[in-house]
Design a protein around this motif. Structure first.
Motif, PDB file in Angstrom:
ATOM      1  N   ARG A 176     -13.360  12.878  33.997  1.00 31.92           N
ATOM      2  CA  ARG A 176     -14.582  13.671  34.156  1.00 31.92           C
ATOM      3  C   ARG A 176     -14.265  15.166  34.108  1.00 31.92           C
ATOM      4  NH1 ARG A 176     -16.848  12.148  39.271  1.00 31.92           N
ATOM      5  NH2 ARG A 176     -17.409  10.232  38.200  1.00 31.92           N
ATOM      6  N   ASP A 177     -13.158  15.564  34.739  1.00 26.28           N
ATOM      7  CA  ASP A 177     -12.763  16.970  34.728  1.00 26.28           C
ATOM      8  C   ASP A 177     -12.460  17.433  33.309  1.00 26.28           C
ATOM      9  OD1 ASP A 177     -11.944  19.487  35.957  1.00 26.28           O
ATOM     10  OD2 ASP A 177      -9.896  18.872  35.432  1.00 26.28           O
ATOM     11  N   LEU A 178     -11.745  16.631  32.550  1.00 25.89           N
ATOM     12  CA  LEU A 178     -11.423  16.995  31.172  1.00 25.89           C
ATOM     13  C   LEU A 178     -12.689  17.063  30.328  1.00 25.89           C
ATOM     14  CD1 LEU A 178      -9.309  17.614  29.037  1.00 25.89           C
ATOM     15  CD2 LEU A 178      -9.113  15.151  28.631  1.00 25.89           C
ATOM     16  N   ALA A 179     -13.600  16.110  30.522  1.00 30.80           N
ATOM     17  CA  ALA A 179     -14.849  16.133  29.757  1.00 30.80           C
ATOM     18  C   ALA A 179     -15.672  17.374  30.074  1.00 30.80           C
ATOM     19  CB  ALA A 179     -15.653  14.868  30.057  1.00 30.80           C
ATOM     20  N   GLU A 180     -15.713  17.783  31.335  1.00 32.23           N
ATOM     21  CA  GLU A 180     -16.455  18.994  31.703  1.00 32.23           C
ATOM     22  C   GLU A 180     -15.807  20.237  31.107  1.00 32.23           C
ATOM     23  OE1 GLU A 180     -16.802  19.083  35.923  1.00 32.23           O
ATOM     24  OE2 GLU A 180     -18.128  17.338  35.994  1.00 32.23           O
ATOM     25  N   ARG A 181     -14.485  20.290  31.110  1.00 31.43           N
ATOM     26  CA  ARG A 181     -13.803  21.442  30.514  1.00 31.43           C
ATOM     27  C   ARG A 181     -14.063  21.514  29.011  1.00 31.43           C
ATOM     28  NH1 ARG A 181      -8.090  22.678  33.283  1.00 31.43           N
ATOM     29  NH2 ARG A 181      -8.689  22.277  35.437  1.00 31.43           N
ATOM     30  N   MET A 182     -14.057  20.367  28.350  1.00 31.67           N
ATOM     31  CA  MET A 182     -14.310  20.345  26.911  1.00 31.67           C
ATOM     32  C   MET A 182     -15.753  20.761  26.613  1.00 31.67           C
ATOM     33  SD  MET A 182     -12.252  16.891  25.908  1.00 31.67           S
ATOM     34  CE  MET A 182     -12.607  16.928  24.169  1.00 31.67           C
ATOM     35  N   ARG A 183     -16.673  20.354  27.450  1.00 29.41           N
ATOM     36  CA  ARG A 183     -18.081  20.703  27.230  1.00 29.41           C
ATOM     37  C   ARG A 183     -18.305  22.201  27.427  1.00 29.41           C
ATOM     38  NH1 ARG A 183     -22.562  20.621  30.917  1.00 29.41           N
ATOM     39  NH2 ARG A 183     -20.968  20.114  32.455  1.00 29.41           N
ATOM     40  N   VAL A 184     -17.655  22.790  28.411  1.00 28.00           N
ATOM     41  CA  VAL A 184     -17.841  24.209  28.698  1.00 28.00           C
ATOM     42  C   VAL A 184     -17.157  25.068  27.643  1.00 28.00           C
ATOM     43  CG1 VAL A 184     -17.243  26.033  30.345  1.00 28.00           C
ATOM     44  CG2 VAL A 184     -18.175  23.874  31.154  1.00 28.00           C
ATOM     45  N   ASN A 185     -15.977  24.688  27.196  1.00 29.45           N
ATOM     46  CA  ASN A 185     -15.188  25.506  26.273  1.00 29.45           C
ATOM     47  C   ASN A 185     -14.998  24.742  24.962  1.00 29.45           C
ATOM     48  OD1 ASN A 185     -13.604  27.484  25.222  1.00 29.45           O
ATOM     49  ND2 ASN A 185     -11.855  27.138  26.575  1.00 29.45           N
ATOM     50  N   ARG A 186     -16.013  24.711  24.154  1.00 34.48           N
ATOM     51  CA  ARG A 186     -15.965  23.920  22.918  1.00 34.48           C
ATOM     52  C   ARG A 186     -15.056  24.547  21.864  1.00 34.48           C
ATOM     53  NH1 ARG A 186     -20.539  20.178  22.562  1.00 34.48           N
ATOM     54  NH2 ARG A 186     -21.743  20.454  24.464  1.00 34.48           N
TER      55      ARG A 186
END
Length: 76
Positions: free
Chosen positions: A54-64
Motif C-alpha cells: 500500500r505504501d509503494l502504491a501511494e508513493r507511485m500515485r503521488v509521484n508518477r
C-alpha cells in the motif's frame, strides 16, 4: 474380607487411566495453542506485506514521474 483384598490396586489403576486421558487432552490443547501462535505470526507477516504494498502504491500515485525508479526498486 475376601472381597476387599480382591479389590486392592483397582483405585490406583483408575487414577492412572484418568491421568492418561487428561494428558492426552492437554497435548491436544498444546497443539491447538501452537497452531494459534503460527496463525498469529503469519497474519502479522501478511499485514506487514500489505502495508508495504500500500505504501509503494501511494508513493507511485503521488509521484508518477519517477516510474524508472520504482521499476528499479521492484526488480531489486
Amino acid at each position: 474380607m475376601n472381597r476387599i483384598n480382591h479389590q486392592q490396586g483397582v483405585g490406583l489403576m483408575e487414577v492412572l487411566i484418568a491421568l492418561l486421558i487428561l494428558a492426552i487432552g492437554v497435548m491436544g490443547f498444546i497443539a491447538l495453542q501452537y497452531r494459534a501462535v503460527e496463525a498469529t505470526i503469519e497474519s502479522g507477516s501478511r499485514i506487514q506485506a500489505i502495508n508495504l504494498g500500500r505504501d509503494l502504491a501511494e508513493r507511485m500515485r503521488v509521484n508518477r514521474g519517477a516510474e524508472n525508479v520504482y521499476t528499479y526498486h521492484l526488480n531489486t
